[in-house]
Design an enzyme around this catalytic site. Sequence first.
Site, PDB file in Angstrom:
ATOM      1  N   CYS A 179      51.170  18.433  35.125  1.00  0.00           N
ATOM      2  CA  CYS A 179      50.719  17.854  33.863  1.00  0.00           C
ATOM      3  C   CYS A 179      49.842  16.655  34.209  1.00  0.00           C
ATOM      4  O   CYS A 179      49.435  16.485  35.357  1.00  0.00           O
ATOM      5  CB  CYS A 179      51.897  17.466  32.964  1.00  0.00           C
ATOM      6  SG  CYS A 179      53.026  16.255  33.687  1.00  0.00           S
ATOM      7  N   THR A 180      49.555  15.800  33.245  1.00  0.00           N
ATOM      8  CA  THR A 180      48.613  14.703  33.462  1.00  0.00           C
ATOM      9  C   THR A 180      49.111  13.712  34.510  1.00  0.00           C
ATOM     10  O   THR A 180      48.431  13.431  35.497  1.00  0.00           O
ATOM     11  CB  THR A 180      48.357  13.959  32.139  1.00  0.00           C
ATOM     12  OG1 THR A 180      47.944  14.896  31.151  1.00  0.00           O
ATOM     13  CG2 THR A 180      47.289  12.898  32.320  1.00  0.00           C
TER      14      THR A 180
END
Length: 646
Positions: A222-223
């Site tokens: 994810c980020t």
Amino acid sequence: MEPNINNKDHEQREDEEEDQYGVLLYYKYTQIPDLDELFTFYHSNCNSLSLLGRVRISPLGVNVTVGGKLSALKKHIAAVESNSLFQGTDFKLAACGCPLNDKVAEECGFTSLSIRIVKELVTLSSNPLLKSPVFSDAGKHLSADEFHSMLQRAGQLDKESTERDRELVLLDARNLYETRIGKFHTPDVETLDPGIRQYSDLPSWIDDNSDQLQGKNVLMYCTGGIRCEMASAYIRSKGAGYENVFQLFGGIQRYLEQFPDGGFFRGKNFVFDHRISVASSDANILGTCLLCGVSFDDYSSRLRCSYCRMLVLVCDSCQQRKGSVYVCELCKNHHKGVELVSSSENGRLSSIPQEIERETVSSDAKPSPQLPWRQAVGSPPRKLRILCLHGFRQNASSFKGRTASLAKKLKNIAEFVFVDAPHELPFIYQPSTVTESHQNCTSPPSSLLQQSPPPPSEHCRKKFAWFVAPDFRGKSESESDNPDREWKMGDGPFDPLQYQQQTAGFEESLAYIKTVYAQEGPFDGLLGFSQGAAMAAALVCAQQTQRRLLQTGEMEFGFVILCSGFGLMKLIEAEEEKIQMLKCPSLHIFGSDHGKDRQIANQASRKLASLFDEGCSVTIEHDSGHIIPTRPPYIDQVKDFLGRFL
């Protein structure tokens, strides 16, 4: 001795760097012994250093995104590190320009300092009544180098590769609008993009696609890493076959720092601060304009879908079109080819109706009733859209009237959409049993009953049902369209237990609701009254047991409200082997043992409620009749239930 010019230049550059603006991101899962004490620390420290942004504190840790001068951010890091709770925290500090776009800065929370104590750092499940997985069960952390190496090995399969490498699958834990501008791509590695609107939709996707994860090595990313913590723990909680879950430590941000050329990552990394996105040296653009399809990946305009408010990509040229209303690809899947909802061209709506309308919808379910009765089409974002199913021998218009008080008291948090059921019923009337010449007769002659005139039919609205008796014969189209509809005299007095005999017609009603969902959806939840509650429960049952048979987004409800409900046991018992409990969050509203509901017995509503998991179920028993009570404390309990989904 002359001063060293090089040292002066170096010191000057250091001073300039310290005055440069930067962004700091970090999170830490750990037990917080004193929330108030930690709140006080962040409030004092961040204000003294003039930091702006978001700080979220929960009993299980913190999630922080703040901006300010680099020198101030470094002092903040030093202060946090002095607390033993934050040992091993990964502080992601990046130099960048000050926020120039006030709109973006305000939307990202960089115009003020917001410190809040919350229940969860990230909301994994859309069901607020269910417990989150234990964060200590999260997948194994992989450094950027380790993550890259695993992808590299998996992408170079040969005879010497192990079966372990062959079973690798890459899972993106981010939202659709993020993955549209950047994602990992590795040859010969299956990459799963759930295509979700929000993070809380991910568990449902995992449940529906668990066969793609079981028995494999799952690499998640994810980020910045925080969303993978809970999501990986959720996958591992499924037990045998789901043990090998790994996550990219530090997320895409750390990976791009390690591999400035992008490595296996293509495009840009979407971030939740004023930078909007961070790119590698690779200049390729993955995103495309929603309207014209040209390559485009700039979200700085902050344009959103008019239905669900998800960010959409619209190029500079298309932004010049006046009066444009945008529909994201997820909502287009629901409204595909439907002129009732919109007149669309390449994702742009030419107009949205501003008044309540009644339209005829064609579907496989016959006959095709009238729909919809919609309130507040231009509703503000985050109002819950609730599909309302009326009771037996009612219609959308009458149910809209019966729930007017409820709608008024929930107007700030909910929008009701009313539809007629698919089975049109004949007009039934009860003849008079007392006449002037038979005042003392206990049973008047049948010939006299037959002479009793039916009520006038000029202004009578059609009545509908979700379930009908097995021997029910629907009206032909000619009969249904005939304004001079014939009345039928009832066979006898009203039978309050007639609902027990109405067990047919579910398949037609299910097909019809799918059509409604495609044309008017998506919906956050369902509200059913009496027979409508039985239909709503059957829909939830179908949603849980037939997930693999339903197309993505075809029909999905996040919660259900069942008022004076009863279960259609014939349908539910047929699914008993497939389910133990219905997991959909539910609110059950019915009369108490001493209530006045003479149509649906308290025991029937209790039995329906017992089919739902107690962990995600709320019950309200009232002392009124066959109604939905809107006085305190009942309305406050309804608001509390709905508030958990906002």
